[in-house]
Design a protein around this motif. Structure first.
Motif, PDB file in Angstrom:
ATOM      1  N   ILE A  93       0.843  -1.191   0.000  1.00 32.82           N
ATOM      2  CA  ILE A  93       0.000   0.000   0.000  1.00 32.82           C
ATOM      3  C   ILE A  93       0.876   1.239   0.000  1.00 32.82           C
ATOM      4  O   ILE A  93       2.047   1.193   0.389  1.00 32.82           O
ATOM      5  CB  ILE A  93      -0.944   0.058   1.228  1.00 32.82           C
ATOM      6  N   ARG A  94       0.310   2.347  -0.437  1.00 28.62           N
ATOM      7  CA  ARG A  94       1.026   3.620  -0.406  1.00 28.62           C
ATOM      8  C   ARG A  94       0.188   4.623   0.379  1.00 28.62           C
ATOM      9  O   ARG A  94      -0.973   4.870   0.044  1.00 28.62           O
ATOM     10  CB  ARG A  94       1.272   4.140  -1.810  1.00 28.62           C
ATOM     11  N   VAL A  95       0.791   5.173   1.422  1.00 28.92           N
ATOM     12  CA  VAL A  95       0.122   6.148   2.274  1.00 28.92           C
ATOM     13  C   VAL A  95       0.804   7.507   2.092  1.00 28.92           C
ATOM     14  O   VAL A  95       2.016   7.627   2.285  1.00 28.92           O
ATOM     15  CB  VAL A  95       0.175   5.733   3.758  1.00 28.92           C
ATOM     16  N   ALA A  96       0.044   8.504   1.718  1.00 27.34           N
ATOM     17  CA  ALA A  96       0.574   9.857   1.573  1.00 27.34           C
ATOM     18  C   ALA A  96       0.346  10.634   2.873  1.00 27.34           C
ATOM     19  O   ALA A  96      -0.714  10.520   3.492  1.00 27.34           O
ATOM     20  CB  ALA A  96      -0.098  10.579   0.414  1.00 27.34           C
ATOM     21  N   ILE A  97       1.343  11.389   3.273  1.00 26.33           N
ATOM     22  CA  ILE A  97       1.219  12.314   4.393  1.00 26.33           C
ATOM     23  C   ILE A  97       1.413  13.711   3.839  1.00 26.33           C
ATOM     24  O   ILE A  97       2.468  14.027   3.293  1.00 26.33           O
ATOM     25  CB  ILE A  97       2.266  12.018   5.490  1.00 26.33           C
ATOM     26  N   VAL A  98       0.385  14.534   3.927  1.00 27.26           N
ATOM     27  CA  VAL A  98       0.430  15.905   3.415  1.00 27.26           C
ATOM     28  C   VAL A  98       0.273  16.836   4.603  1.00 27.26           C
ATOM     29  O   VAL A  98      -0.740  16.785   5.310  1.00 27.26           O
ATOM     30  CB  VAL A  98      -0.686  16.160   2.374  1.00 27.26           C
ATOM     31  N   PHE A  99       1.271  17.694   4.831  1.00 30.78           N
ATOM     32  CA  PHE A  99       1.244  18.509   6.043  1.00 30.78           C
ATOM     33  C   PHE A  99       1.863  19.880   5.829  1.00 30.78           C
ATOM     34  O   PHE A  99       2.644  20.099   4.904  1.00 30.78           O
ATOM     35  CB  PHE A  99       2.015  17.786   7.164  1.00 30.78           C
ATOM     36  N   HIS A 100       1.508  20.794   6.715  1.00 34.26           N
ATOM     37  CA  HIS A 100       2.188  22.086   6.816  1.00 34.26           C
ATOM     38  C   HIS A 100       2.706  22.224   8.234  1.00 34.26           C
ATOM     39  O   HIS A 100       2.056  21.793   9.190  1.00 34.26           O
ATOM     40  CB  HIS A 100       1.253  23.256   6.502  1.00 34.26           C
ATOM     41  N   SER A 101       3.882  22.817   8.369  1.00 32.19           N
ATOM     42  CA  SER A 101       4.452  23.088   9.689  1.00 32.19           C
ATOM     43  C   SER A 101       5.059  24.477   9.669  1.00 32.19           C
ATOM     44  O   SER A 101       5.954  24.760   8.867  1.00 32.19           O
ATOM     45  CB  SER A 101       5.519  22.036  10.022  1.00 32.19           C
ATOM     46  N   ASP A 120      -0.921  13.805  -9.443  1.00 31.30           N
ATOM     47  CA  ASP A 120      -0.897  12.457 -10.028  1.00 31.30           C
ATOM     48  C   ASP A 120      -0.395  11.436  -9.024  1.00 31.30           C
ATOM     49  O   ASP A 120      -0.904  10.306  -8.963  1.00 31.30           O
ATOM     50  CB  ASP A 120      -0.022  12.440 -11.281  1.00 31.30           C
ATOM     51  N   ASP A 121       0.608  11.811  -8.231  1.00 31.19           N
ATOM     52  CA  ASP A 121       1.127  10.892  -7.211  1.00 31.19           C
ATOM     53  C   ASP A 121       0.093  10.645  -6.116  1.00 31.19           C
ATOM     54  O   ASP A 121      -0.056   9.522  -5.627  1.00 31.19           O
ATOM     55  CB  ASP A 121       2.406  11.455  -6.590  1.00 31.19           C
ATOM     56  N   LEU A 122      -0.620  11.705  -5.728  1.00 33.14           N
ATOM     57  CA  LEU A 122      -1.658  11.548  -4.712  1.00 33.14           C
ATOM     58  C   LEU A 122      -2.808  10.690  -5.229  1.00 33.14           C
ATOM     59  O   LEU A 122      -3.450   9.969  -4.467  1.00 33.14           O
ATOM     60  CB  LEU A 122      -2.163  12.910  -4.255  1.00 33.14           C
ATOM     61  N   ALA A 123      -3.053  10.738  -6.527  1.00 34.22           N
ATOM     62  CA  ALA A 123      -4.158   9.976  -7.112  1.00 34.22           C
ATOM     63  C   ALA A 123      -3.939   8.478  -6.994  1.00 34.22           C
ATOM     64  O   ALA A 123      -4.905   7.711  -6.950  1.00 34.22           O
ATOM     65  CB  ALA A 123      -4.348  10.365  -8.580  1.00 34.22           C
ATOM     66  N   VAL A 124      -2.680   8.043  -6.917  1.00 35.74           N
ATOM     67  CA  VAL A 124      -2.414   6.606  -6.823  1.00 35.74           C
ATOM     68  C   VAL A 124      -2.138   6.157  -5.392  1.00 35.74           C
ATOM     69  O   VAL A 124      -1.877   4.977  -5.143  1.00 35.74           O
ATOM     70  CB  VAL A 124      -1.247   6.186  -7.751  1.00 35.74           C
ATOM     71  N   ASN A 155     -13.176   6.946  -2.148  1.00 28.81           N
ATOM     72  CA  ASN A 155     -12.919   5.658  -1.493  1.00 28.81           C
ATOM     73  C   ASN A 155     -11.486   5.460  -1.015  1.00 28.81           C
ATOM     74  O   ASN A 155     -11.127   4.362  -0.585  1.00 28.81           O
ATOM     75  CB  ASN A 155     -13.348   4.482  -2.384  1.00 28.81           C
ATOM     76  N   LYS A 156     -10.668   6.508  -1.038  1.00 21.80           N
ATOM     77  CA  LYS A 156      -9.378   6.423  -0.366  1.00 21.80           C
ATOM     78  C   LYS A 156      -9.595   6.551   1.142  1.00 21.80           C
ATOM     79  O   LYS A 156     -10.606   7.094   1.585  1.00 21.80           O
ATOM     80  CB  LYS A 156      -8.442   7.550  -0.830  1.00 21.80           C
ATOM     81  N   ILE A 157      -8.613   6.082   1.896  1.00 26.95           N
ATOM     82  CA  ILE A 157      -8.628   6.247   3.347  1.00 26.95           C
ATOM     83  C   ILE A 157      -8.097   7.636   3.685  1.00 26.95           C
ATOM     84  O   ILE A 157      -7.191   8.149   3.032  1.00 26.95           O
ATOM     85  CB  ILE A 157      -7.763   5.170   4.020  1.00 26.95           C
ATOM     86  N   ALA A 158      -8.652   8.249   4.736  1.00 23.26           N
ATOM     87  CA  ALA A 158      -8.190   9.563   5.190  1.00 23.26           C
ATOM     88  C   ALA A 158      -8.075   9.575   6.707  1.00 23.26           C
ATOM     89  O   ALA A 158      -8.767   8.828   7.408  1.00 23.26           O
ATOM     90  CB  ALA A 158      -9.162  10.664   4.737  1.00 23.26           C
ATOM     91  N   ALA A 159      -7.185  10.421   7.217  1.00 24.75           N
ATOM     92  CA  ALA A 159      -7.021  10.624   8.656  1.00 24.75           C
ATOM     93  C   ALA A 159      -6.313  11.955   8.850  1.00 24.75           C
ATOM     94  O   ALA A 159      -5.922  12.606   7.873  1.00 24.75           O
ATOM     95  CB  ALA A 159      -6.228   9.481   9.284  1.00 24.75           C
ATOM     96  N   GLY A 160      -6.154  12.374  10.128  1.00 23.76           N
ATOM     97  CA  GLY A 160      -5.531  13.672  10.330  1.00 23.76           C
ATOM     98  C   GLY A 160      -4.889  13.859  11.690  1.00 23.76           C
ATOM     99  O   GLY A 160      -5.175  13.121  12.644  1.00 23.76           O
ATOM    100  N   PHE A 161      -4.016  14.864  11.755  1.00 26.89           N
ATOM    101  CA  PHE A 161      -3.342  15.227  13.005  1.00 26.89           C
ATOM    102  C   PHE A 161      -3.106  16.730  13.035  1.00 26.89           C
ATOM    103  O   PHE A 161      -3.047  17.389  11.997  1.00 26.89           O
ATOM    104  CB  PHE A 161      -2.007  14.478  13.141  1.00 26.89           C
TER     105      PHE A 161
END
Length: 201
Positions: free
Chosen positions: A10-18, A55-59, A96-102
């Motif tokens: 599986i591929r999990v993307a982490i998208v964040f701002h700090s 495109d990377d996030l789409a997969v 239908n992708k999985i999502a979560a947050g912090f």
């Protein structure tokens, strides 16, 4: 179907701002959690980088959102990323992708719940499936301690608290980072279960 043919990667993307580095430490902890699950790989992007990586996030099979809470809301740079997902909304690419947050803030509460709710609504608008933290509140008994996971008592996602007068080399505390790590591992495991289910259905 032959069990050996079932997809487990599986591929999990982490998208964040700090803004000051504190939320980046939280994001790194989430990444460690994801990488604890065999077969899971991570796409690790700032919210600015993500806006050129559609495109990377789409997969990706899952996307975990992260941002500091400023003035009761996700930070402006992350909000810009959220607004830019309107193209994804139109195409349905994340359905239908999985999502979560912090999220992280200087105060114990800091209205972090507002930011997590922003993430939940974004995920719902994009047709994603939200994964909660999956931990009972910690440090809510007289026998508790600040070292417990989920010491801030969040359910929707991982919360962290960083004193405003301390740098990211000191805060967030280890318990908050371990809570974020738990979220990353949980998301990876749930994502893997869903991917396997789709393959064998």
């Amino acid at each position: 179907m032959n069990i050996h043919m079932v997809r487990t990667d599986i591929r999990v993307a982490i998208v964040f701002h700090s803004g000051y580095g504190h939320t980046a430490r939280q994001a790194e902890a989430v990444r460690r959690g994801v990488e604890k699950v065999p077969g899971a790989s991570v796409l690790y992007l700032t919210s600015e980088e993500a806006q050129s990586r559609w495109d990377d996030l789409a997969v990706a099979d899952a996307i975990i959102f992260g941002a500091p809470t400023y003035m009761g809301s996700a930070s402006a740079p992350f909000k810009a990323f959220m607004d830019a997902t309107s193209s994804v909304f139109a195409s349905g690419a994340w359905r239908n992708k999985i999502a979560a947050g912090f999220t992280n803030s200087a105060s114990r509460s800091g209205d972090k719940l507002s930011t997590l709710m922003q993430f939940v609504i974004l995920a719902a608008q994009l047709g994603m499936h939200w994964v909660n933290l999956g931990l009972l509140p910690g440090n809510n008994l007289s026998t508790g301690s600040e070292a417990e996971l989920n010491r801030l008592g969040f359910f929707l996602g991982a919360g962290a608290q960083s004193n405003a007068d301390e740098g990211p080399e000191i805060v967030p505390p280890e318990s908050d980072l371990l809570t974020a790590e738990h979220l990353g591992e949980r998301v990876a495991m749930v994502t893997q279960h869903m991917v396997r289910g789709r393959v064998t259905a």
